[in-house]
Write an enzyme that holds these catalytic residues in place. Structure first.
Site, short mmCIF file in Angstrom:
data_model
loop_
_atom_site.label_atom_id
_atom_site.label_comp_id
_atom_site.label_asym_id
_atom_site.label_seq_id
_atom_site.Cartn_x
_atom_site.Cartn_y
_atom_site.Cartn_z
N ARG A 135 0.84 -1.19 0.00
CA ARG A 135 0.00 0.00 0.00
C ARG A 135 0.88 1.24 0.00
NH1 ARG A 135 -1.89 0.79 4.39
NH2 ARG A 135 -1.28 -1.10 5.48
N TYR A 163 -1.25 -3.41 -6.76
CA TYR A 163 -0.99 -4.26 -5.59
C TYR A 163 -2.04 -4.17 -4.49
CZ TYR A 163 1.99 -7.28 -2.83
OH TYR A 163 2.49 -8.36 -2.14
N GLY A 172 -4.15 -3.72 -1.32
CA GLY A 172 -5.15 -2.74 -0.91
C GLY A 172 -5.23 -1.51 -1.83
N LYS A 222 -9.47 -2.34 1.76
CA LYS A 222 -9.24 -1.18 2.61
C LYS A 222 -10.05 0.03 2.12
CE LYS A 222 -5.98 -3.57 4.67
NZ LYS A 222 -6.20 -4.27 5.91
N HIS A 239 -10.79 -2.28 11.49
CA HIS A 239 -9.67 -3.10 11.01
C HIS A 239 -9.42 -4.20 12.04
CE1 HIS A 239 -5.20 -3.11 9.54
NE2 HIS A 239 -5.93 -3.96 8.87
N SER A 280 -1.44 -3.60 10.16
CA SER A 280 -1.11 -4.58 9.12
C SER A 280 0.21 -5.27 9.47
CB SER A 280 -0.96 -3.87 7.77
OG SER A 280 -2.16 -3.23 7.43
N ALA A 281 0.22 -6.59 9.22
CA ALA A 281 1.42 -7.42 9.42
C ALA A 281 1.87 -7.46 10.89
CB ALA A 281 2.56 -6.95 8.51
N CYS A 282 0.90 -7.47 11.81
CA CYS A 282 1.20 -7.65 13.24
C CYS A 282 0.58 -8.94 13.77
CB CYS A 282 0.70 -6.48 14.07
SG CYS A 282 1.73 -5.02 13.90
N GLY A 283 0.22 -9.86 12.88
CA GLY A 283 -0.22 -11.18 13.33
C GLY A 283 -1.73 -11.35 13.48
N LYS A 284 -2.53 -10.50 12.80
CA LYS A 284 -3.99 -10.69 12.88
C LYS A 284 -4.40 -12.05 12.32
CE LYS A 284 -6.02 -7.09 10.90
NZ LYS A 284 -4.85 -6.26 10.59
N THR A 285 -3.80 -12.42 11.17
CA THR A 285 -4.19 -13.69 10.56
C THR A 285 -3.81 -14.85 11.47
OG1 THR A 285 -3.94 -12.68 8.39
CG2 THR A 285 -4.02 -15.07 8.44
N ASN A 286 -2.64 -14.76 12.09
CA ASN A 286 -2.22 -15.83 13.02
C ASN A 286 -3.19 -15.94 14.20
OD1 ASN A 286 -0.03 -16.29 11.40
ND2 ASN A 286 1.44 -15.24 12.72
N ASP A 314 -9.31 -9.75 9.04
CA ASP A 314 -8.82 -8.39 8.74
C ASP A 314 -9.82 -7.27 9.02
OD1 ASP A 314 -6.65 -6.76 7.83
OD2 ASP A 314 -7.63 -6.52 5.90
N ARG A 339 2.34 -12.09 -0.40
CA ARG A 339 1.00 -12.42 0.10
C ARG A 339 0.45 -13.70 -0.51
NH1 ARG A 339 -1.48 -8.63 3.95
NH2 ARG A 339 0.11 -7.02 4.11
N ARG A 354 2.88 -3.78 17.84
CA ARG A 354 4.19 -4.39 17.96
C ARG A 354 5.07 -3.44 18.75
NH1 ARG A 354 6.84 -8.08 14.37
NH2 ARG A 354 5.10 -8.63 13.03
N GLY A 383 -0.07 -20.03 19.22
CA GLY A 383 -1.09 -20.77 19.96
C GLY A 383 -1.12 -20.45 21.45
O1 SAT Z 1 -2.46 -4.52 0.95
S1 SAT Z 1 -3.51 -4.62 1.99
O2 SAT Z 1 -3.89 -3.27 2.42
O3 SAT Z 1 -4.68 -5.28 1.47
C1 SAT Z 1 -2.93 -5.51 3.30
C2 SAT Z 1 -2.69 -4.75 4.53
O4 SAT Z 1 -1.92 -3.79 4.54
O5 SAT Z 1 -3.27 -5.11 5.57
MN MN Z 2 -5.15 -5.30 7.28
#
Ligand code: SAT
Ligand code: MN
Length: 595
Positions: A70, A211, A213, A220, A240, A262-268, A287, A379, A410, A505
């Site tokens: 982004r 790319y 978002g 977003k 978010h 973003s990229a702080c482990g939300k998906t995990n 997300d 990604r 973080r 976990g």
């Molecule tokens: O590129 S995205 O905005 O979809 C991913 C992110 O930054 O969370």
């Molecule tokens: Mn996000």
């Protein structure tokens, strides 16, 4: 493929855009598998994508090296007056921004096909869902939208003759002259990229980037920036946040949403596998959460998306087995490395690195300069339905009732593992002052500390001061049914730079403490910054962790917190008189407690 479109407003808009962008062809997307397969075949043929031999129906795209994340400094929130965009957003007046962009859009799709993608954010029958129409000249965008949103005929049907939609215009900004050969990843130079939002008109215009978002406009742009502005007008919330369901050994369900940058482990966290006996976790979303107050006065959340656009590097069977299972097939990979046997690879994947691969820039790897094989913001795009722990209610039209809000970021120092807000107002203060070290998800320096209120700094579609007030207003309406608020930091380090907490976990231990707090089953100690667990109230059974490390994780260093005061002061000052009085009071109370 014929699709009958009865919505005159839509036809008129598509026509106007066609006149302006002058594509060679127009293709209305029906959302079918056939369409997806044909477009992918075309992308492979043209050299934009590689079909992976080792993964069923999966593809790798690699972007231009200048177009990997982004672009916050090219993202605009455009209201007639700048104060409504607020101090945290870039602003240009709508007339001026539109004039600039119209000249860029003029003829920008020459030599290309213009795709019209009808999509729904949220299950089509959900009262919380919204319809968008994305126009794009990128096959990559169409295929990603197929996974990330609900696309095609069913949306057109739902829209009907009179239905409302959010127009989202996207172009990679690279017209082709007659006979000109296309490149694998067309895009425009940085100074011509614009990711623009006109919230008064519910309108999105994106130009020059292909790319994530910047280009998948349902994510977003619509589901956060435009939706947050709509949500304020209509009295709901677009956040978010991940959404998960935690079930206790006795079968009680808790629904938790968590806001992290973003990229702080939300998906995990969203796909967490509890390490404590008898607890179960299921994923509703990783997300974005759209939340409305239900008939019973509680807050209900839906995930407006239908796929995961997750960070690849660091994802492994160790860190996130459920994500690894989700991406076994039918997945699009972006900016990962290609192995010699036709699979993808990234730093932090299980097993030893391949001896040789083609890196995301298309070069032989390893390189002499020891560069990573995958871009740090590489990604995967995978259907949420493929996640083994997807919650059976993830597409429930009315959503799931939320018990707990978690905020975090973080931080190597200062911020303890977990901290409960004294009350809702204090929780809003915790959200409003959230801070994090920056990541590769945005183009810019990595590792700088910044305030990222509610993890919405790059995504709030109006003045952030008004957004804080909206949180108070929602809290007032929810009253004693408001979710309880906690703040976490999985990333605290020791003096010698070691992670203190194992994370992943094991984070279930912290979530369990939160559930016990709301059941009034466990203790907390009052500190100047909030309510912290006593060492004995965290369930650490079976976890090998040093008592000293736990102490360090839960330590409230009053000196270090005092040192944060000037930064919070500066952060709040930028909002001027749009800063809610109640936040100022919370800030004063904190300073008082730190004395
Ligand atoms: O590129 S995205 O905005 O979809 C991913 C992110 O930054 O969370
Ligand atoms: Mn996000």
């Amino acid at each position: 493929m014929e699709m009958i479109v009865k919505n005159e407003k839509l036809k008129k808009w598509v026509n106007e855009i066609e006149q302006m962008c002058t594509p060679d062809k127009v293709h209305w997307c029906d959302g079918s598998k056939k369409e997806y397969n044909e477009l992918m075949a075309q992308a492979v043929k043209s050299g934009s994508a590689v079909k992976l031999k080792k993964r069923k129906n999966s593809f790798l795209f690699c972007s231009h090296p200048s177009d990997v994340a982004r672009v916050e400094n090219r993202t605009y929130i455009s209201y007639p007056s700048q104060i409504d965009a607020g101090p945290t957003n870039n602003w240009v007046a709508p007339d001026e921004l539109k004039a600039t962009m119209k000249s860029l859009y003029s003829g920008c799709m020459k030599g290309r096909t213009m795709y019209v993608i009808p999509f729904s954010m949220g299950p089509i029958d959900s009262p919380i869902a919204k319809i968008g129409i994305e126009i794009t000249d990128s096959i990559y965008v169409v295929c990603n939208m197929h996974i990330m949103t609900r696309v095609g005929k069913k949306v057109i049907k739902k829209l009907g003759k009179e239905g409302e939609f959010i127009p989202c215009l996207h172009s990679v900004g690279a017209p082709l002259a007659k006979g000109q050969k296309d490149v694998p990843w067309p895009c425009a130079p940085m100074e011509k990229k614009y990711i623009s939002h006109f919230p008064d008109e519910n309108l999105i215009w994106s130009y020059g980037s292909g790319y994530g978002g910047n280009a998948l406009l349902g994510k977003k742009c619509l589901a956060l920036r435009i939706a947050s502005a709509i949500a304020r007008r209509e009295g709901w919330m677009a956040e978010h946040m991940l959404i998960l369901r935690l079930t206790s050994p006795s079968g009680k369900q808790y629904h938790i949403t968590g806001a992290f940058p973003s990229a702080c482990g939300k998906t995990n966290l969203a796909m967490l596998q509890p390490t404590i006996d008898g607890w179960k976790c299921e994923c509703v979303g990783d997300d974005i959460a759209w939340m409305k107050i239900g008939p019973d006065g509680r807050l209900y959340a839906i995930n407006p998306e239908s796929g995961f656009f997750g960070v690849a590097p660091g994802t492994s069977y160790d860190s996130n087995p459920m994500a690894m299972e989700s991406i076994k097939e039918n997945t699009i990979f972006t900016n990962c490395a290609l192995t010699d046997d036709g699979d993808i690879w990234w730093e932090g994947m299980d097993g030893s690195p391949p001896k040789h691969a083609i890196d995301w820039k298309g070069l032989d790897w390893p390189t002499e300069r020891k560069e990573p094989a995958a871009n740090p913001n590489a990604r995967f795009t995978a259907p949420a339905s493929q996640c083994p722990v997807i919650c059976p209610d993830w597409e429930k039209p009315e959503g799931v009732p939320i018990d707990i809000f978690v905020f975090g970021g973080r931080r190597a120092g200062v911020v303890p593992l977990v901290n409960e807000a004294f009350n809702f107002d204090h929780g809003v203060f915790l959200g409003a002052t959230a801070s994090s070290e920056t990541t590769a998800a945005n183009i810019g320096a990595v590792g700088n500390l910044r305030r990222d209120p509610f993890a919405m700094q790059p995504f709030c579609g109006y003045n952030m001061g008004d957004y804080f007030q909206h949180w108070f207003d929602m809290g007032d309406r929810l009253g004693d049914k408001a979710p309880r608020i906690f703040y976490v930091n999985w990333f605290r380090k020791s003096q010698d730079g070691r992670w203190l907490w194992p994370g992943f976990g094991e984070n279930s231990r912290v979530l369990k403490w939160m559930c016990e707090r709301i059941e009034e089953k466990t203790e907390a100690v009052k500190t100047p910054i909030g309510l912290l667990p006593t060492i004995d109230s965290l369930d650490l059974k079976g976890l090998k962790i040093d008592k000293q490390d736990i102490k360090a994780l839960l330590h409230v260093d009053v000196e270090a917190w005092r040192a944060e005061i000037p930064d919070i002061e500066k952060h709040f000052a930028q909002f001027g008189d749009r800063l809610p009085e109640r936040l100022r009071k919370q800030f004063e109370a904190l300073q008082e407690r730190l004395k």
